[in-house]
Structures are given as C-alpha cells and as structure tokens.
Design an enzyme around this catalytic site. Structure first.
Site, PDB file in Angstrom:
ATOM      1  N   HIS A  56       0.850  -1.190   0.000  1.00  0.00           N
ATOM      2  CA  HIS A  56       0.000   0.000   0.000  1.00  0.00           C
ATOM      3  C   HIS A  56       0.888   1.243   0.000  1.00  0.00           C
ATOM      4  O   HIS A  56       1.999   1.224   0.548  1.00  0.00           O
ATOM      5  CB  HIS A  56      -0.883   0.028   1.245  1.00  0.00           C
ATOM      6  CG  HIS A  56      -2.006  -0.939   1.210  1.00  0.00           C
ATOM      7  ND1 HIS A  56      -3.164  -0.743   1.927  1.00  0.00           N
ATOM      8  CD2 HIS A  56      -2.167  -2.119   0.570  1.00  0.00           C
ATOM      9  CE1 HIS A  56      -3.992  -1.756   1.721  1.00  0.00           C
ATOM     10  NE2 HIS A  56      -3.400  -2.609   0.904  1.00  0.00           N
ATOM     11  N   GLU A  58       0.801   3.960   1.705  1.00  0.00           N
ATOM     12  CA  GLU A  58       1.192   4.430   3.035  1.00  0.00           C
ATOM     13  C   GLU A  58       2.365   3.629   3.590  1.00  0.00           C
ATOM     14  O   GLU A  58       3.334   4.184   4.114  1.00  0.00           O
ATOM     15  CB  GLU A  58       0.025   4.326   4.029  1.00  0.00           C
ATOM     16  CG  GLU A  58      -1.194   5.113   3.656  1.00  0.00           C
ATOM     17  CD  GLU A  58      -2.239   4.250   2.959  1.00  0.00           C
ATOM     18  OE1 GLU A  58      -1.901   3.587   1.946  1.00  0.00           O
ATOM     19  OE2 GLU A  58      -3.387   4.246   3.408  1.00  0.00           O
ATOM     20  N   CYS A  89      -2.763  -0.133   7.417  1.00  0.00           N
ATOM     21  CA  CYS A  89      -2.025   1.127   7.337  1.00  0.00           C
ATOM     22  C   CYS A  89      -2.218   1.961   8.600  1.00  0.00           C
ATOM     23  O   CYS A  89      -1.261   2.574   9.092  1.00  0.00           O
ATOM     24  CB  CYS A  89      -2.434   1.900   6.091  1.00  0.00           C
ATOM     25  SG  CYS A  89      -1.947   1.035   4.564  1.00  0.00           S
TER      26      CYS A  89
END
Length: 151
Positions: A56, A58, A89
């Site tokens: 991801h 993040e 996250c």
C-alpha cells in the site's frame, strides 16, 4: 483538526503519486511523508506490480521514511495520503508514531480513521492528529474514474 495552508500542496504531491499508480494499473492511492517542511518519501500503491498485499502507498512511504531518517519513530512527521487508511495502514501509522495524518477521500468500505472504525480514538499507545477531506473531490474523482474505466 483543521487543514493547514501547506496541506493542499503536499496532498497534490500525493495525488501525483496516485496518478502514477493509475498509469501502472494500480488502484490510484498516493502517499507522501513530510518532516519540517521537506518531503522525506513518496510512494504509490504497488500491490499488483509487486504481487504483495502489503504494498500500500502508506506502508511504502513509511518504510522509505524510516530508511531515510534512520529511525522507526516518525514522531515529527506528517503523512499525506489520498485515501483514508485501511486497518493495516492505520496500525502502521500508530506503530511508527507519526505525528499527524492528512487524508483526502474517505473509504466507506475499509477506512479506519472514522469511516468503518477509528483506530486513532482507541486506547493504543499513540494517536496521531487527524485531518480529513483535504482535496477530497480530486482524490475521490481519481479513484472513481479509475474504477469506472475498469468496469
């Protein structure tokens, strides 16, 4: 918390990262870590490219910021991300001690900063300051357009 004047500037950089993800066929989410007015790291989703559930935007931005700064603690940093963080996250944000999180579009299916749950209001050992909705229309529009193309 209310948006700061610089929030739109950094969210635009996160949007540029999200556009890079879209060009790769990735869900267009971008993230930028900023410390003392300087960009420390920037990343976008790479789950399809890397064949990794954890790739991801993040997480990739946080990992790079930790490498650049030489510390797992990002206490004096702000994370800008185009989509509300998911549980994975949000947990990483808490564990990395980010001072502040600024996101664009809410995620009604997986958002853990207020949409489905709010990890930052739970009794964990750290809670970043949260600012939501910065350039929300632009962030949501990029996601909407991407998924409309996919259908």
């Amino acid at each position: 918390m209310f948006a700061r004047p610089e929030d739109e500037t950094y969210m635009k950089l996160a949007l540029e990262q999200a556009q890079q993800a879209a060009r790769l066929g990735e869900v267009p989410v971008g993230a930028v870590v900023v410390r003392q007015g300087k960009v420390v790291s920037a990343a976008h989703n790479l789950r399809e490219q890397n064949h990794m559930a954890t790739a991801h935007a993040e997480l990739l931005a946080i990992e790079e910021a930790c490498r650049v700064l030489g510390d797992w603690r990002l206490e004096d940093c702000t994370l800008y991300v185009t989509l509300e963080p998911c549980p994975m996250c949000a947990g990483t944000i808490i564990n990395s001690r980010l001072q502040r999180v600024v996101y664009g579009a809410p995620d009604p299916r997986a958002g853990c900063c207020g949409s489905v749950a709010n990890f930052f209001h739970m009794p964990f050992n750290h809670a970043p300051v949260l600012t939501a909705g910065v350039l929300e229309q632009e962030c949501a529009g990029l996601l909407r357009g991407f998924f409309e193309q996919k259908r």
